[in-house]
Design a protein around this motif. Sequence first.
Motif, short mmCIF file in Angstrom:
data_model
loop_
_atom_site.label_atom_id
_atom_site.label_comp_id
_atom_site.label_asym_id
_atom_site.label_seq_id
_atom_site.Cartn_x
_atom_site.Cartn_y
_atom_site.Cartn_z
N LEU A 569 9.02 -1.77 -0.98
CA LEU A 569 8.56 -1.83 0.39
C LEU A 569 7.10 -2.25 0.50
N PHE A 570 6.79 -2.88 1.62
CA PHE A 570 5.44 -3.35 1.88
C PHE A 570 5.17 -3.27 3.38
N ASN A 571 3.93 -2.89 3.71
CA ASN A 571 3.53 -2.83 5.11
C ASN A 571 2.04 -3.15 5.21
N THR A 572 1.66 -3.85 6.27
CA THR A 572 0.25 -4.10 6.52
C THR A 572 -0.03 -4.05 8.01
N ASN A 573 -1.20 -3.52 8.36
CA ASN A 573 -1.66 -3.43 9.74
C ASN A 573 -3.06 -4.04 9.83
N TYR A 574 -3.27 -4.84 10.86
CA TYR A 574 -4.58 -5.44 11.09
C TYR A 574 -5.05 -5.11 12.51
N ILE A 575 -6.29 -4.65 12.61
CA ILE A 575 -6.86 -4.27 13.92
C ILE A 575 -8.17 -5.03 14.10
N SER A 585 6.10 -5.49 8.24
CA SER A 585 6.74 -4.64 7.24
C SER A 585 7.88 -5.40 6.59
N PHE A 586 8.10 -5.09 5.31
CA PHE A 586 9.22 -5.68 4.59
C PHE A 586 9.76 -4.64 3.61
N ARG A 587 11.08 -4.57 3.53
CA ARG A 587 11.72 -3.65 2.58
C ARG A 587 12.95 -4.33 1.99
N ARG A 588 13.13 -4.12 0.71
CA ARG A 588 14.32 -4.63 0.02
C ARG A 588 15.04 -3.44 -0.61
#
Length: 1008
Positions: A569-575, A585-588
């Motif tokens: 899994l991967f997630n990123t947030n930009y503000i 977000s991405f999940r396999r």
Amino acid sequence: MLMKNMKKTCKNLSRVLSIALVLVLFAATAVAQSGNKKTITGIVTDAASGETIIGANLWIKGTTIGTTTDFNGKYSIESEKESDVLVVSFIGYQSQEITVANQTLIDFKLESDTESLDEVVIVAYGTQKKSNLTGSVASVKGDKLKDVTTPRVENLLQGKASGVYVSTASGQPGSKAKIRIRGKGSLSSEVDPLWVVDGVVGADGSAISPNEIENISILKDASATALYGSRGANGVIIVTTKTAKKGREVLTVNANYGVNILSLGNFEVMNSQELYDYHKSWNTKPWFSEKLLETDTDWFDLGTQTGTVQNYNMSYSGTSGKVSTFIMGDYYTETGSVKGYDLDKYTMRVNLDYKVNDKLTLKTKLSGFVRTTDSKQHSVYAMYHYLPWDSPYNLDGSVRKGDEGTASLENGTDGDFWIGRDGSNYMYNLQWNWSQSRNVGGDVNMGLEYKIAPFLTFESTNNYNYKHYFGESYTDARSTSGESDKGSLSNSHSSVTKRFTNQMLKFNKSFGDDHVLTALAGYEYTDYKYESTSAVGKGIPQGTEVLNVAAEPKSVKGTKLEWAMESYLFNTNYIFKNRYMAQFSFRRDGSSRFGENKRFGNFFTVSGGWSVHEESFMEDLHWLNTLKVRASYGSVGNMPTSYYGAYGLYAINRHYVGIPAAFPSQLENKDLTWEKSYMSNFAIDARLFNRVNLSIDLYDKNTSDLLYYVPLTSITGVEGQWQNVGELNNRGIEISLNTDIVRGDDFNWDFDFNIGFNKNEIKEMYNGQPQIIGKKKYTEGHDMNEWFMREWAGVDEATGAPLWYIHNEDGTKETTSDYASATRELLDKSSAPDFFGGFSTSLSYKNISLSANFGYAYGNYIYHSARETFDSDGGYPTFNNMKMHDGWSRWENPGDKATHPKAIEGGNNQAYKPSSRYLEDGSYLKLRNVTLSYNLPESVLEKIKLNSVKFFVTGENLYTWTDFSGTDPEVAVVGETGNNSGAYYSEGTAGALYPMSRKFLFGVNVQF
């Protein structure tokens, strides 16, 4: 008898000793401190309004000495040194620090801090400020979960969040509630939400005590749930348990005691005279005479009681040096309002954090529970159906068997008789037969947090969960049910083992004042194993409880089930400028439940948010405190209920000359893959006048590749195959409103409201063909919850005969009194409500507070199946009948406009058969809870050396406004999915259910 009394005494003694032991362990954690101390007092207020702030946290910096402000905003704390720094914090305000020096009176005026209003929102794999959220998350604080006394967490969520429907299926103690988030997204796979407890995905929410919960977050859209990939399609419920608070050392004791009383709602059965008057016009049986009026048994009164509810809880929370500790012990016990059922549940938890150094923190969470039931429960079925003319006791006072027949009535002689159709008196068997169960579970969660750099952290979560169930059932040879086997004893054991690990890197860094970037990447693995064995022995000597004494075995069964999953899994947030937000977000996921060609599935989400109130053109709108727009789109998945859905299976359930034989039962499908839900969400969040919080969400969820077990023709040699077929859509609107109507020094009043609308539609079926399951017909273009049955046309005014409709192919319809000729049709009436929700209000004046919580649903139809037997127009003359509901009438003479046909012995043209006659409006408004509480004033607390003492009285399930003729409309709204007609049949159906109970409790909460 002596052995039973000794066992009961030992059991009660063990409970007392267990509680005493817990009390001693907790008391041992309290550490007295002494020295040259002085007392600092003061008041904490809002700098802008001057209003006092209740529950603000204060502590001496660098120590564990702390306190909170009381209902008047006042505090008192002890200081040893003039160099001590007193710190105060409260959600929504900027923290302040003041050096004590030589002061003994220190007042604080806190400035508002909009950014901190949402600092406690729990999201997938972490926390996030609410102002930065781009997904749909409902957060319910622990103090909002205390208005219901129950051993099950899911019951606490009723009416607490928009788009979340919670329905309790039974009033039996410990009964599980069903939760549906934004409707049902599958025809035959899982529809329950995923539970996450302290970071452990797929945890068992039922094992938790409500008293150990700090917060519950409900994730509803793809942006919020996508990090859970293949298991997030039905929403996610994240439970965070309590931990030690910085600067506070608290020992808390809670004690609740109350009663529960059976609530029958609008339902009543007839007494002896009423039933006689009803039968008089049509009953020609030789046993029917006025002699029946000599007996008037109230089976509901006979089988029910005023039950008791007790809950005792003690917890310690504190920090000492590098160690933060939360320890809790909980005991819940309830006796049912139906006689003969007892539930006991013991729960414990230890949450321990050890800060090795500035970089490394070790985290340990241990929990366990023991849940037992003892059942000699009186028959709920009998209360509904047994005749008031039948007595449970013979003339000599012994318990009647129920097979006496009606000869004495027909001959006009004195003697015991039994008219009821079943020819059995449940109380006869209840003299000896019993069952009991014991469920034991433990959970070990070991983890760590290591700061590689100020902006980079490694987190490890590792969990082992084990549960064991033991069930035992005894059937005495003297009972009617044990005669053929000469007594029997059943033992069953089952165990569940779950292992879970998550290894994750988290990145969090600000670039200048305008840019904030967060990200996480992780690996996750979980596996599950279920094992069960059961055995039944017959020929059991009376009163024995071990299988070894059985004359011969009756049956032996056993099964094993396993599955595993690994994920990336991967997630990123930009503000940007705290104004513009973006998230990806991405999940396999890979699962053993799927075919080798499609074992892995990919899931993603993208979302964005815009804090409009941060723009310069909004500066003059002083009444608008915050305004945010957010949108998201993404995919999540679902797995089949079968662990081996993709595999070719053989059934070894037959024998040939004593040798086991295998026969094909399921066709392999190597391409079986995930059920995918693509969800879009658009929402607006606003705060107005610094008093009103408003959130509006619009969503659309489209589920494709529906997992469905397709039955195959017998010529294939197999029963069926799991396939990806069909498409389903849910769309709706959710509105949440939270208001502070009055805020003052002495008087406060707030009001919360939520409502959810959901529309369901089947877009595609296998080969376009409808599928009939029970009283539902899954048809393209229709609601999956729509009822399918014969349409009731009323009563023929001339003859009193029942009428149904025949729907012709040209769209016209005509009436018929022949049940077989009437056509089954989709009726445009659904078992799911058009909208549902809840609202609550609380008022407080100085130390007194009053709160109330309501729940409601509108537009659903319940099939009241129990009426087929006890509202049958003479169809079941040896069952009792229900009283006529308000607005009902029975045909008696030509010209009568009636709701019920003429009563005829044996039934009137099968009027009691399934049709829309028994479909009833299930709309309701329920007063779930009212609580009145009183907090001891500060002046008294100082004298008795306690931090706080609260007394309260509460009433639960107090009243329901509804037109439904049954006991409770709520117990029938939510049902199961699954590939058997029984599961579908129960959905939206009200049978002879265990009625809900009203509870009245008194309690006390003490903090040391």
